[in-house]
Design a protein around this motif. Structure first.
Motif, PDB file in Angstrom:
ATOM      1  N   GLY A  17      32.204 -38.741   2.017  1.00  0.00           N
ATOM      2  CA  GLY A  17      31.365 -37.479   2.278  1.00  0.00           C
ATOM      3  C   GLY A  17      31.511 -36.263   1.184  1.00  0.00           C
ATOM      4  N   LYS A  18      30.518 -35.594   0.986  1.00  0.00           N
ATOM      5  CA  LYS A  18      30.582 -34.558   0.111  1.00  0.00           C
ATOM      6  C   LYS A  18      30.553 -32.989   0.942  1.00  0.00           C
ATOM      7  N   ILE A  19      31.386 -32.433   0.691  1.00  0.00           N
ATOM      8  CA  ILE A  19      31.537 -30.705   1.273  1.00  0.00           C
ATOM      9  C   ILE A  19      30.119 -30.362   0.527  1.00  0.00           C
ATOM     10  N   VAL A  20      29.231 -29.662   1.583  1.00  0.00           N
ATOM     11  CA  VAL A  20      28.107 -29.033   0.947  1.00  0.00           C
ATOM     12  C   VAL A  20      28.415 -27.644   1.215  1.00  0.00           C
ATOM     13  N   PHE A  39      27.599 -36.854   4.742  1.00  0.00           N
ATOM     14  CA  PHE A  39      27.890 -38.513   4.675  1.00  0.00           C
ATOM     15  C   PHE A  39      26.728 -39.197   4.398  1.00  0.00           C
ATOM     16  N   GLY A  40      25.716 -38.920   3.663  1.00  0.00           N
ATOM     17  CA  GLY A  40      24.640 -39.645   3.217  1.00  0.00           C
ATOM     18  C   GLY A  40      23.747 -39.961   4.323  1.00  0.00           C
ATOM     19  N   ILE A  66      35.140 -36.060  -0.076  1.00  0.00           N
ATOM     20  CA  ILE A  66      36.495 -36.130   0.594  1.00  0.00           C
ATOM     21  C   ILE A  66      36.069 -37.723   1.373  1.00  0.00           C
ATOM     22  N   VAL A  67      37.304 -37.963   1.963  1.00  0.00           N
ATOM     23  CA  VAL A  67      37.532 -39.213   3.004  1.00  0.00           C
ATOM     24  C   VAL A  67      37.389 -38.771   4.517  1.00  0.00           C
ATOM     25  N   GLY A  68      36.656 -39.103   5.428  1.00  0.00           N
ATOM     26  CA  GLY A  68      36.679 -38.661   6.628  1.00  0.00           C
ATOM     27  C   GLY A  68      36.459 -39.963   7.527  1.00  0.00           C
ATOM     28  N   VAL A  69      36.873 -39.525   8.987  1.00  0.00           N
ATOM     29  CA  VAL A  69      36.538 -40.578   9.885  1.00  0.00           C
ATOM     30  C   VAL A  69      35.423 -39.901  10.792  1.00  0.00           C
ATOM     31  N   VAL A  70      34.379 -40.977  10.827  1.00  0.00           N
ATOM     32  CA  VAL A  70      33.116 -40.455  11.458  1.00  0.00           C
ATOM     33  C   VAL A  70      32.887 -40.873  12.890  1.00  0.00           C
ATOM     34  N   ASN A  71      33.509 -41.649  13.326  1.00  0.00           N
ATOM     35  CA  ASN A  71      33.434 -42.230  14.490  1.00  0.00           C
ATOM     36  C   ASN A  71      34.454 -41.792  15.591  1.00  0.00           C
ATOM     37  N   PHE A  72      35.280 -41.015  15.505  1.00  0.00           N
ATOM     38  CA  PHE A  72      36.174 -40.067  16.800  1.00  0.00           C
ATOM     39  C   PHE A  72      34.963 -39.314  17.575  1.00  0.00           C
ATOM     40  N   PRO A  73      35.678 -39.195  18.657  1.00  0.00           N
ATOM     41  CA  PRO A  73      34.885 -38.279  19.520  1.00  0.00           C
ATOM     42  C   PRO A  73      34.710 -36.893  18.917  1.00  0.00           C
ATOM     43  N   LYS A  74      33.560 -36.083  19.215  1.00  0.00           N
ATOM     44  CA  LYS A  74      33.589 -34.756  18.847  1.00  0.00           C
ATOM     45  C   LYS A  74      34.753 -33.957  19.625  1.00  0.00           C
ATOM     46  N   LYS A  75      35.253 -32.854  18.851  1.00  0.00           N
ATOM     47  CA  LYS A  75      36.449 -32.224  19.432  1.00  0.00           C
ATOM     48  C   LYS A  75      36.166 -30.800  19.414  1.00  0.00           C
ATOM     49  N   GLN A  76      36.352 -30.077  20.534  1.00  0.00           N
ATOM     50  CA  GLN A  76      36.034 -28.346  20.526  1.00  0.00           C
ATOM     51  C   GLN A  76      37.272 -27.756  19.895  1.00  0.00           C
ATOM     52  N   ILE A  77      37.133 -27.053  18.935  1.00  0.00           N
ATOM     53  CA  ILE A  77      38.377 -26.210  18.549  1.00  0.00           C
ATOM     54  C   ILE A  77      37.638 -24.761  18.560  1.00  0.00           C
ATOM     55  N   GLY A  78      38.300 -24.152  19.640  1.00  0.00           N
ATOM     56  CA  GLY A  78      37.794 -22.638  20.125  1.00  0.00           C
ATOM     57  C   GLY A  78      36.192 -22.777  19.796  1.00  0.00           C
ATOM     58  N   PRO A  79      35.551 -21.839  19.247  1.00  0.00           N
ATOM     59  CA  PRO A  79      34.138 -21.675  19.359  1.00  0.00           C
ATOM     60  C   PRO A  79      33.295 -22.730  18.713  1.00  0.00           C
ATOM     61  N   CYS A  99      42.366 -36.420   1.017  1.00  0.00           N
ATOM     62  CA  CYS A  99      42.265 -37.566   0.538  1.00  0.00           C
ATOM     63  C   CYS A  99      41.089 -37.732  -0.171  1.00  0.00           C
ATOM     64  N   VAL A 100      41.026 -37.914  -1.404  1.00  0.00           N
ATOM     65  CA  VAL A 100      39.542 -38.069  -2.171  1.00  0.00           C
ATOM     66  C   VAL A 100      39.539 -39.380  -3.104  1.00  0.00           C
ATOM     67  N   PRO A 101      38.158 -39.931  -3.178  1.00  0.00           N
ATOM     68  CA  PRO A 101      38.149 -40.962  -4.256  1.00  0.00           C
ATOM     69  C   PRO A 101      38.273 -40.499  -5.681  1.00  0.00           C
ATOM     70  N   ASP A 102      38.870 -41.382  -6.525  1.00  0.00           N
ATOM     71  CA  ASP A 102      38.976 -40.900  -7.806  1.00  0.00           C
ATOM     72  C   ASP A 102      37.828 -41.074  -8.771  1.00  0.00           C
ATOM     73  N   LYS A 103      36.746 -41.749  -8.181  1.00  0.00           N
ATOM     74  CA  LYS A 103      35.857 -41.962  -8.856  1.00  0.00           C
ATOM     75  C   LYS A 103      34.447 -41.701  -8.257  1.00  0.00           C
ATOM     76  N   GLU A 104      33.161 -41.365  -8.596  1.00  0.00           N
ATOM     77  CA  GLU A 104      31.968 -41.294  -7.906  1.00  0.00           C
ATOM     78  C   GLU A 104      31.695 -42.668  -7.134  1.00  0.00           C
ATOM     79  N   VAL A 105      31.497 -42.330  -5.757  1.00  0.00           N
ATOM     80  CA  VAL A 105      30.912 -43.498  -4.974  1.00  0.00           C
ATOM     81  C   VAL A 105      29.747 -42.769  -4.184  1.00  0.00           C
TER      82      VAL A 105
END
Length: 112
Positions: A17-20, A39-40, A66-79, A99-105
């Motif tokens: 994914g790309k942080i926007v 995440f596209g 960045i590299v992220g896991v997108v299929n964990f359940p949502k998690k409430q963190i404070g508000p 953890c980041v890819p070292d080339k554009e993908v």
């Protein structure tokens, strides 16, 4: 260390994914940022809280892949509702390096 099967590994959706947008998570007990990550077209935008304030400034994060896991359940963190897990590694001081890819993908590319 527990071993897992290949089938178990295939269940984890680890995507690029790309942080926007990044903002300071003012309400967090432990310093963190609120991230909005693209995440596209297949997955879309997700939000996450990340405790990466020691090694990254909020200004340098937008545009970073960045590299992220997108299929964990949502998690409430404070508000805040976290919708994915941003991955990283602890350094010798316990600070998190992303953890980041070292080339554009393509956004949404799956770890293989």
């Amino acid at each position: 260390m527990d071993t897992i099967s290949w089938n178990d590994f295939e269940k984890v959706e680890i995507r690029v994914g790309k942080i926007v947008e990044a903002r300071v998570f003012e309400e967090a007990r432990i310093p963190a940022y609120k991230l909005h990550i693209d995440f596209g077209p297949e997955i879309g935008m997700r939000k996450s809280s990340a405790q990466i304030t020691k090694l990254y400034s909020v200004e340098e994060l937008p545009g970073k892949l960045i590299v992220g896991v997108v299929n964990f359940p949502k998690k409430q963190i404070g508000p805040f509702m976290s919708e994915c897990l941003v991955t990283g590694f602890h350094n010798e001081n316990g600070d998190v390096a992303l953890c980041v890819p070292d080339k554009e993908v393509p956004l949404g590319a799956k770890l293989c």
